[in-house]
Design an enzyme around this catalytic site. Sequence first.
Site, short mmCIF file in Angstrom:
data_model
loop_
_atom_site.label_atom_id
_atom_site.label_comp_id
_atom_site.label_asym_id
_atom_site.label_seq_id
_atom_site.Cartn_x
_atom_site.Cartn_y
_atom_site.Cartn_z
N GLY A 274 -2.13 -0.32 3.94
CA GLY A 274 -1.53 0.96 3.57
C GLY A 274 -1.13 0.91 2.11
O GLY A 274 -1.81 1.40 1.22
N CYS A 341 25.09 12.98 0.26
CA CYS A 341 26.45 12.52 0.57
C CYS A 341 26.43 11.21 1.34
O CYS A 341 26.81 11.16 2.51
CB CYS A 341 27.17 13.59 1.37
SG CYS A 341 27.04 15.18 0.56
N1 LLP Z 1 -0.77 -1.96 10.49
C1 LLP Z 1 0.33 -1.95 11.26
C2 LLP Z 1 0.23 -2.26 12.68
C3 LLP Z 1 1.58 -1.66 10.67
O1 LLP Z 1 2.67 -1.66 11.43
C4 LLP Z 1 1.66 -1.39 9.29
C5 LLP Z 1 2.94 -1.06 8.67
C6 LLP Z 1 0.48 -1.41 8.53
C7 LLP Z 1 -0.72 -1.71 9.17
C8 LLP Z 1 0.45 -1.13 7.05
O2 LLP Z 1 1.21 -2.03 6.33
P1 LLP Z 1 1.12 -2.12 4.73
O3 LLP Z 1 -0.27 -2.59 4.37
O4 LLP Z 1 1.34 -0.75 4.20
O5 LLP Z 1 2.18 -3.05 4.34
N2 LLP Z 1 8.02 1.73 5.72
C9 LLP Z 1 7.89 0.46 5.11
C10 LLP Z 1 7.36 -0.71 5.80
C11 LLP Z 1 7.08 -0.62 7.30
C12 LLP Z 1 5.63 -0.59 7.54
C13 LLP Z 1 5.32 -0.52 8.98
N3 LLP Z 1 4.01 -0.90 9.34
C14 LLP Z 1 8.08 0.43 3.64
O6 LLP Z 1 8.51 1.44 3.10
O7 LLP Z 1 7.84 -0.58 3.00
#
Ligand code: LLP
Length: 411
Positions: A274, A341
């Site tokens: 991602g 807030c």
């Molecule tokens: N595959 C699965 C099963 C996942 O749970 C995630 C992310 C990805 C792929 C993609 O991960 P990436 O390559 O983007 O690191 N909201 C967060 C982090 C939680 C991500 C959850 N899962 C942030 O803002 O860093």
Amino acid sequence: MVFNSSIRYLDKRLTVDEIDIEAIVNEVGTPAYLYSLARMRRNFHRLRTAFASVNARLHFSVKANGNLDVLRALDAVGAGFDCVSGGEIYRVLEAGAVADDIVFAGVGKTRAELAYAIKNGVGWINVENVGELALIDQLAGDANGKAVRVALRLNPEVTALTHPHMATGHGAAKFGMTADVIRDLLDRPEAYPRIRFAGIHMHIGSQLGDLSATLAALDKLLALTTDYPWINAINLGGGLPVAYRFNEAIAAPDQLAVQLSHRLKGYDVLLEPGRAIVADAGLLVAEALYVKRQAGQTFVVVDASMAELIRPALYGAHHEIVPLRQIEGDTVTTQVVGPVCESADLLGADRELPPLKPGDKVALMTAGAYGMTMASNYNARPRPVEAVVDGERWWVSRRRETYADLLRNEV
Ligand code: LLP
């Protein structure tokens, strides 16, 4: 100053692919998310090249950025998609992607979501518990009787070195199934006649710069695939790291790939990156509203907040903050805060910034991943506009929400 191939100062003005950001926000207002499609394509190609020796199939993790123009651009360069809800599948299909290129993942898929995914023919379902398998088997019978291709998500019981909110592979995490449970399932696949067990999936967390946990987890996964040689696909999830700080050294994808690739030879390999594709292609522009000095500190209150970018409040995440116009001279230690807030609405603590005045604009960098997708309407704030830059053109991809939008669903 150059941040990356797309984002740099030209004539002391911050630009995206050589377009002056201030010129864009003068039209669309602030707060505003801006994305460089060129940078996303470049990041995608870089990952594809890094993992070319195992011919990895890249499924972009839609939770990082679900903007339709972003999805269309990635679809056009050959990405598949990792979706974790019916809503994400809907977005991806609306963007024109082929259902077979979708991986449907998630720890708690509802019956309705599974039925929707199966009816539309998604390519893979990553399964995280035994109850879900029975449901998929039943729904596949109701739909068209076609076998549904499944990858079982392994919880390898390995703890990744990352923020605790981003570690998903330790035994106490809610994610995946332990190797014993997976073995039980693979010992009697005939119990699920409409399911084709074809792969093992894992995702042990995000920002995985240190590969040792990934390698330990992969070894556990390979122990399974060795015992069940008819399982020929491995989905390694996402988690490829990005640099959030200036001059932060992170492992390049090809270095990571080299260490993984020889173990993966002979398998169909899937990845779910991602942030590595979109994070550094996006930024959030905000305008300074007020400056105040209090308790020996300088606060700059900007018009963006934790409602638009929650990562600092939720993970203590660091996003570099830079002015749109490069200003020479002494810097001031500045607390960049939003209007919400909550004390946690601190976008940048102790930042060395030029003295900012009301009306000056700043960019919160590396906000292309988990920025807009995690934005909320907290404090009844309309969600911001998203604009995309593609070569010499830019356009509004998603308009700013209005007050009327805030009431749209109220009955
Ligand atoms: N595959 C699965 C099963 C996942 O749970 C995630 C992310 C990805 C792929 C993609 O991960 P990436 O390559 O983007 O690191 N909201 C967060 C982090 C939680 C991500 C959850 N899962 C942030 O803002 O860093």
